[in-house]
Design a protein around this motif. Structure first.
Motif, PDB file in Angstrom:
ATOM      1  N   GLY A 115      -4.795   2.803   8.176  1.00 51.49           N
ATOM      2  CA  GLY A 115      -5.068   2.061   9.434  1.00 51.49           C
ATOM      3  C   GLY A 115      -5.798   0.618   9.045  1.00 51.49           C
ATOM      4  N   GLU A 116      -6.372   0.283   7.928  1.00 49.15           N
ATOM      5  CA  GLU A 116      -6.812  -0.911   7.636  1.00 49.15           C
ATOM      6  C   GLU A 116      -5.719  -2.114   7.222  1.00 49.15           C
ATOM      7  N   PHE A 117      -4.543  -1.395   7.147  1.00 49.54           N
ATOM      8  CA  PHE A 117      -3.258  -2.038   6.554  1.00 49.54           C
ATOM      9  C   PHE A 117      -2.284  -1.829   7.733  1.00 49.54           C
ATOM     10  N   VAL A 119       0.624  -1.231   0.019  1.00 45.19           N
ATOM     11  CA  VAL A 119       0.130   0.067   0.030  1.00 45.19           C
ATOM     12  C   VAL A 119       0.943   1.256  -0.109  1.00 45.19           C
ATOM     13  N   ALA A 120       0.266   2.212  -0.728  1.00 46.72           N
ATOM     14  CA  ALA A 120       1.143   3.613  -0.809  1.00 46.72           C
ATOM     15  C   ALA A 120       0.188   4.661  -1.021  1.00 46.72           C
ATOM     16  N   PRO A 180      -8.343  -1.608  12.108  1.00 49.02           N
ATOM     17  CA  PRO A 180      -7.769  -2.670  12.701  1.00 49.02           C
ATOM     18  C   PRO A 180      -6.021  -2.241  13.161  1.00 49.02           C
ATOM     19  N   HIS A 181      -5.645  -1.257  12.300  1.00 49.10           N
ATOM     20  CA  HIS A 181      -4.069  -0.960  12.530  1.00 49.10           C
ATOM     21  C   HIS A 181      -3.964   0.524  12.820  1.00 49.10           C
ATOM     22  N   PRO A 182      -4.292   1.121  13.821  1.00 56.07           N
ATOM     23  CA  PRO A 182      -4.231   2.556  13.757  1.00 56.07           C
ATOM     24  C   PRO A 182      -2.905   3.239  13.818  1.00 56.07           C
ATOM     25  N   ASP A 183      -1.993   2.162  14.571  1.00 60.06           N
ATOM     26  CA  ASP A 183      -0.658   2.423  14.753  1.00 60.06           C
ATOM     27  C   ASP A 183       0.084   1.737  13.356  1.00 60.06           C
ATOM     28  N   TYR A 184      -0.235   1.779  12.398  1.00 58.22           N
ATOM     29  CA  TYR A 184       0.412   1.009  11.256  1.00 58.22           C
ATOM     30  C   TYR A 184       1.760   1.556  10.883  1.00 58.22           C
ATOM     31  N   LYS A 185       2.454   0.806  10.367  1.00 61.93           N
ATOM     32  CA  LYS A 185       3.913   1.286  10.375  1.00 61.93           C
ATOM     33  C   LYS A 185       4.095   2.062   8.758  1.00 61.93           C
TER      34      LYS A 185
END
Ligand code: ZN
Length: 280
Positions: free
Chosen positions: A82-84, A68-69, A114-119
């Motif tokens: 944050g879905e990824f 994803v970008a 699901p991933h609010p603190d995604y990288k």
């Protein structure tokens, strides 16, 4: 009955423009994300408003691992990050971050994704993303529409993905970062805008994919945008005070903006700043 927010911001209509390239149309067909498949991986460009249902849609389109970008860090392009687990963003994303993260900027609570603190993985000019038999080059963009744009260039297929830097409706060239510390110099923005158009033109792409108001667009728009900037400095581009845009007119900034037109191309820009360079 009022439509649910998810129905407005999270109704997706994907369609293929080539065998391995999807347009994911949303906002009633006025906005787009893209999914590019190689033989090994797929690349999703942008994540929409954060309605929470994009990943499910994309995973139905491809069985390949999804990278994803973001074309840039604006609320309608990156709020769904944050879905990824991981998203590639421009190294300058933080300048535009208040446009996404200021309370009320988007209609969803993205801390519940699901991933609010995604990288965040920083990418920039000269990087490339190998999808297997399909390499997507990352090109740096001089700040014009915003501070965090990147172009994604698939040389083999002569496709370039340009975010909100160019489009057939109008390009927003006013400061939209929601960040009072963000740099904004009107002459620099206009010069950068022309420079970016010349850069795309030099690549001679077959397809130019913007994220709003029609896709793909013909390269004659680039000439019209180049002429628009030249016409501002020569005092020949047409200035219209009526914006003729339902949503921008609702923005508190609207009364300070004008539309500038040259042939098929137009921009929204702050009138006071425009006049400081118009005909000069
Ligand atoms: Zn934008």
């Amino acid at each position: 009955m009022e439509p649910k927010l998810e129905e407005i911001f999270g109704s997706y209509m994907p369609y293929k423009i080539t065998d391995d390239t999807w347009v994911i149309s949303f906002m009633n067909g006025s906005e787009y994300m893209y999914l590019l498949e190689g033989t090994e991986k797929a690349l999703l460009l942008d994540t929409g408003y954060g309605a929470g249902n994009l990943r499910e849609c994309v995973e139905r389109l491809t069985d390949k691992p999804i990278l994803v970008a973001n074309t840039h860090y604006h609320p309608d392009h990156s709020a769904g990050n944050g879905e990824f687990e991981e998203v590639m963003v421009s190294g300058t994303w933080e300048i535009d971050a208040p446009s996404v993260e200021t309370p009320g900027a988007i209609p969803f609570d993205i801390s519940k994704l699901p991933h609010p603190d995604y990288k965040k993985v920083m990418i920039g000019d000269g990087d490339s993303i190998d999808l297997g038999s399909r390499v997507v080059e990352v090109l740096g963009v001089a700040p014009a529409h915003c501070n965090s744009s990147l172009f994604f260039y698939d040389k083999k297929n002569a496709m370039i993905f340009v975010g909100d830097e160019f489009e057939a409706g109008q390009v927003n060239l006013f400061d939209n970062s929601n960040n009072s510390d963000a740099p904004y110099d009107v002459k620099e923005r206009l010069d950068n805008f022309k420079k970016n158009a010349l850069k795309i033109k030099s690549l001679r792409p077959r397809y130019i994919f913007p994220n709003h108001n029609g896709t793909p667009i013909a390269d004659c728009y680039l000439d019209d945008f180049i002429g628009l900037v030249d016409g501002i400095y020569s005092g020949n581009s047409v200035i219209e005070d009526k914006l003729n845009h339902k949503y921008i007119e609702m923005d508190p900034k609207a009364p300070s903006l004008c539309r500038v037109r040259n042939r098929n191309a137009s921009i929204f820009i702050k009138k006071e700043l425009l006049m400081s360079v118009y005909g000069k």
